[in-house]
Design a protein around this motif. Structure first.
Motif, PDB file in Angstrom:
ATOM      1  N   VAL A   1       0.905  -1.400  -0.069  1.00 40.80           N
ATOM      2  CA  VAL A   1      -0.149  -0.012  -0.151  1.00 40.80           C
ATOM      3  C   VAL A   1       0.795   1.282  -0.087  1.00 40.80           C
ATOM      4  O   VAL A   1       0.812   1.974   0.838  1.00 40.80           O
ATOM      5  CB  VAL A   1      -0.986  -0.037   1.154  1.00 40.80           C
ATOM      6  N   PRO A   2       1.770   1.614  -1.084  1.00 40.96           N
ATOM      7  CA  PRO A   2       2.881   2.689  -1.062  1.00 40.96           C
ATOM      8  C   PRO A   2       1.866   3.916  -0.870  1.00 40.96           C
ATOM      9  O   PRO A   2       2.859   4.688  -0.218  1.00 40.96           O
ATOM     10  CB  PRO A   2       3.453   2.429  -2.475  1.00 40.96           C
ATOM     11  N   ILE A   3       0.848   4.172  -1.396  1.00 39.22           N
ATOM     12  CA  ILE A   3       0.338   5.563  -1.132  1.00 39.22           C
ATOM     13  C   ILE A   3       0.159   5.746   0.256  1.00 39.22           C
ATOM     14  O   ILE A   3       0.179   6.858   0.974  1.00 39.22           O
ATOM     15  CB  ILE A   3      -1.171   5.597  -1.948  1.00 39.22           C
ATOM     16  N   ILE A   4      -0.676   4.867   0.919  1.00 40.81           N
ATOM     17  CA  ILE A   4      -0.933   4.789   2.565  1.00 40.81           C
ATOM     18  C   ILE A   4       0.317   4.932   3.136  1.00 40.81           C
ATOM     19  O   ILE A   4       0.354   5.840   4.084  1.00 40.81           O
ATOM     20  CB  ILE A   4      -1.686   3.597   2.985  1.00 40.81           C
ATOM     21  N   TYR A   5       1.270   4.192   2.857  1.00 38.49           N
ATOM     22  CA  TYR A   5       2.683   4.091   3.539  1.00 38.49           C
ATOM     23  C   TYR A   5       3.119   5.508   3.449  1.00 38.49           C
ATOM     24  O   TYR A   5       3.686   6.229   4.406  1.00 38.49           O
ATOM     25  CB  TYR A   5       3.662   3.392   2.977  1.00 38.49           C
ATOM     26  N   GLU A   6       3.103   6.164   2.269  1.00 42.00           N
ATOM     27  CA  GLU A   6       3.566   7.601   2.033  1.00 42.00           C
ATOM     28  C   GLU A   6       2.794   8.627   2.910  1.00 42.00           C
ATOM     29  O   GLU A   6       3.462   9.667   3.644  1.00 42.00           O
ATOM     30  CB  GLU A   6       3.586   8.093   0.733  1.00 42.00           C
ATOM     31  N   GLN A   7       1.540   8.470   2.895  1.00 42.64           N
ATOM     32  CA  GLN A   7       0.576   9.408   3.871  1.00 42.64           C
ATOM     33  C   GLN A   7       0.997   9.221   5.177  1.00 42.64           C
ATOM     34  O   GLN A   7       1.023   9.919   5.865  1.00 42.64           O
ATOM     35  CB  GLN A   7      -0.702   9.021   3.418  1.00 42.64           C
ATOM     36  N   TYR A   8       1.254   7.868   5.706  1.00 37.19           N
ATOM     37  CA  TYR A   8       1.292   7.664   6.944  1.00 37.19           C
ATOM     38  C   TYR A   8       2.904   8.370   7.449  1.00 37.19           C
ATOM     39  O   TYR A   8       2.882   8.889   8.574  1.00 37.19           O
ATOM     40  CB  TYR A   8       1.843   6.171   7.220  1.00 37.19           C
ATOM     41  N   ASN A   9       3.706   8.261   6.675  1.00 33.01           N
ATOM     42  CA  ASN A   9       4.980   8.912   6.803  1.00 33.01           C
ATOM     43  C   ASN A   9       5.000  10.467   6.921  1.00 33.01           C
ATOM     44  O   ASN A   9       5.355  10.962   7.635  1.00 33.01           O
ATOM     45  CB  ASN A   9       5.955   8.576   5.463  1.00 33.01           C
ATOM     46  N   GLN A  10       4.198  11.141   6.180  1.00 33.48           N
ATOM     47  CA  GLN A  10       3.856  12.477   6.130  1.00 33.48           C
ATOM     48  C   GLN A  10       3.137  12.944   7.409  1.00 33.48           C
ATOM     49  O   GLN A  10       3.438  13.785   7.959  1.00 33.48           O
ATOM     50  CB  GLN A  10       3.129  12.868   4.705  1.00 33.48           C
ATOM     51  N   THR A  11       2.259  12.034   7.824  1.00 33.64           N
ATOM     52  CA  THR A  11       1.535  12.356   9.045  1.00 33.64           C
ATOM     53  C   THR A  11       2.272  12.340  10.261  1.00 33.64           C
ATOM     54  O   THR A  11       2.344  12.968  11.100  1.00 33.64           O
ATOM     55  CB  THR A  11       0.460  11.275   9.074  1.00 33.64           C
ATOM     56  N   MET A  12       3.102  11.235  10.406  1.00 33.16           N
ATOM     57  CA  MET A  12       4.203  11.175  11.298  1.00 33.16           C
ATOM     58  C   MET A  12       5.116  12.377  11.502  1.00 33.16           C
ATOM     59  O   MET A  12       5.350  12.978  12.715  1.00 33.16           O
ATOM     60  CB  MET A  12       5.103   9.785  11.381  1.00 33.16           C
ATOM     61  N   CYS A  13       5.507  12.828  10.393  1.00 32.12           N
ATOM     62  CA  CYS A  13       6.331  14.159  10.010  1.00 32.12           C
ATOM     63  C   CYS A  13       5.533  15.492  10.604  1.00 32.12           C
ATOM     64  O   CYS A  13       6.015  16.157  11.437  1.00 32.12           O
ATOM     65  CB  CYS A  13       6.836  14.257   8.741  1.00 32.12           C
TER      66      CYS A  13
END
Length: 235
Positions: free
Chosen positions: A97-109
């Motif tokens: 789920v690359p799109i979710i992973y990227e959004q998760y990464n942005q959310t943690m930032c």
């Protein structure tokens, strides 16, 4: 997989042996992944690691923090726990789920930055939006449950299994008894939501996402939501 390099975040862990734990990871390469590793892997920090194993429970080795990040505290920490809980419980195992992973990464930032409550809610709603859309739970903002165009002057309630249900206030819609007990939105408010999640539409998105989360979790309480409520009760 055999000694495969991965990028990941730890969503949850539980004790396994004296020196090891079972970890539930969100990985860039394989989505949610379960594995065993030494105790001490932190949450909310980007990780690099190697995973080996043919079965559902992998062996995790050479786990390192990819980038040092500040510890989350207060409302940011509880918000991150909520993100982890819905991610872990809604995503299938080992499905990229690359799109979710990227959004998760942005959310943690974003959660590592100073945020007021309004800003925090915006971060959470935007993560939920991507998560729901990628899982096939996108919300139709053009048509109601009868496939009629949203009427700017009408009132609607959101039903997670049906969409927007129009409420006929003049006739006192007796067939929709739930409408008397559920918060409603006007067609105007729904139309504003089409522009995305911003301060103007935040309350509307919060209402809809809360109802969708409740539906997806069969109205069972989320542990992170209980902690969030307790945190704000004692502030």
């Amino acid at each position: 997989m055999r000694n495969e390099p991965l990028h990941a975040y730890s969503l949850h862990q539980r004790a396994f042996q004296d020196k090891r734990s079972i970890y539930y990871l969100l990985t860039k390469e394989h989505g949610v992944l379960h594995g065993i590793a030494k105790k001490g892997i932190p949450q909310f920090a980007p990780l690099t690691l190697f995973a080996t194993g043919k079965k559902s429970l992998k062996t995790l080795q050479q786990v390192n923090i990819a980038t040092t990040v500040p510890s989350l505290v207060g409302q940011q920490q509880y918000a991150a726990l909520y993100v982890n809980e819905i991610t872990l419980k809604l995503l299938p195992v080992e499905d990229s789920v690359p799109i979710i992973y990227e959004q998760y990464n942005q959310t943690m930032c974003h959660l590592q930055q100073p945020l007021d409550l309004q800003q925090l809610k915006l971060v959470l709603r935007r993560y939920e939006y991507v998560l729901f859309n990628e899982l096939g739970f996108a919300i139709d903002l053009e048509f109601d449950s009868e496939q009629l165009a949203i009427d700017a002057k009408a009132n609607y309630r959101f039903a997670a299994d049906r969409g927007w249900v129009r409420i006929d206030e003049e006739s006192g819609d007796s067939n929709d008894h739930l409408s008397q007990h559920v918060e409603t939105l006007t067609g105007d408010q729904i139309i504003v939501m089409r522009s995305g999640i911003d301060e103007q539409s935040l309350d509307s998105w919060s209402l809809v996402h809360r109802q969708l989360v409740d539906h997806l979790f069969d109205y069972q309480p989320l542990q992170s939501r209980i902690l969030w409520q307790q945190f704000h009760r004692y502030q």
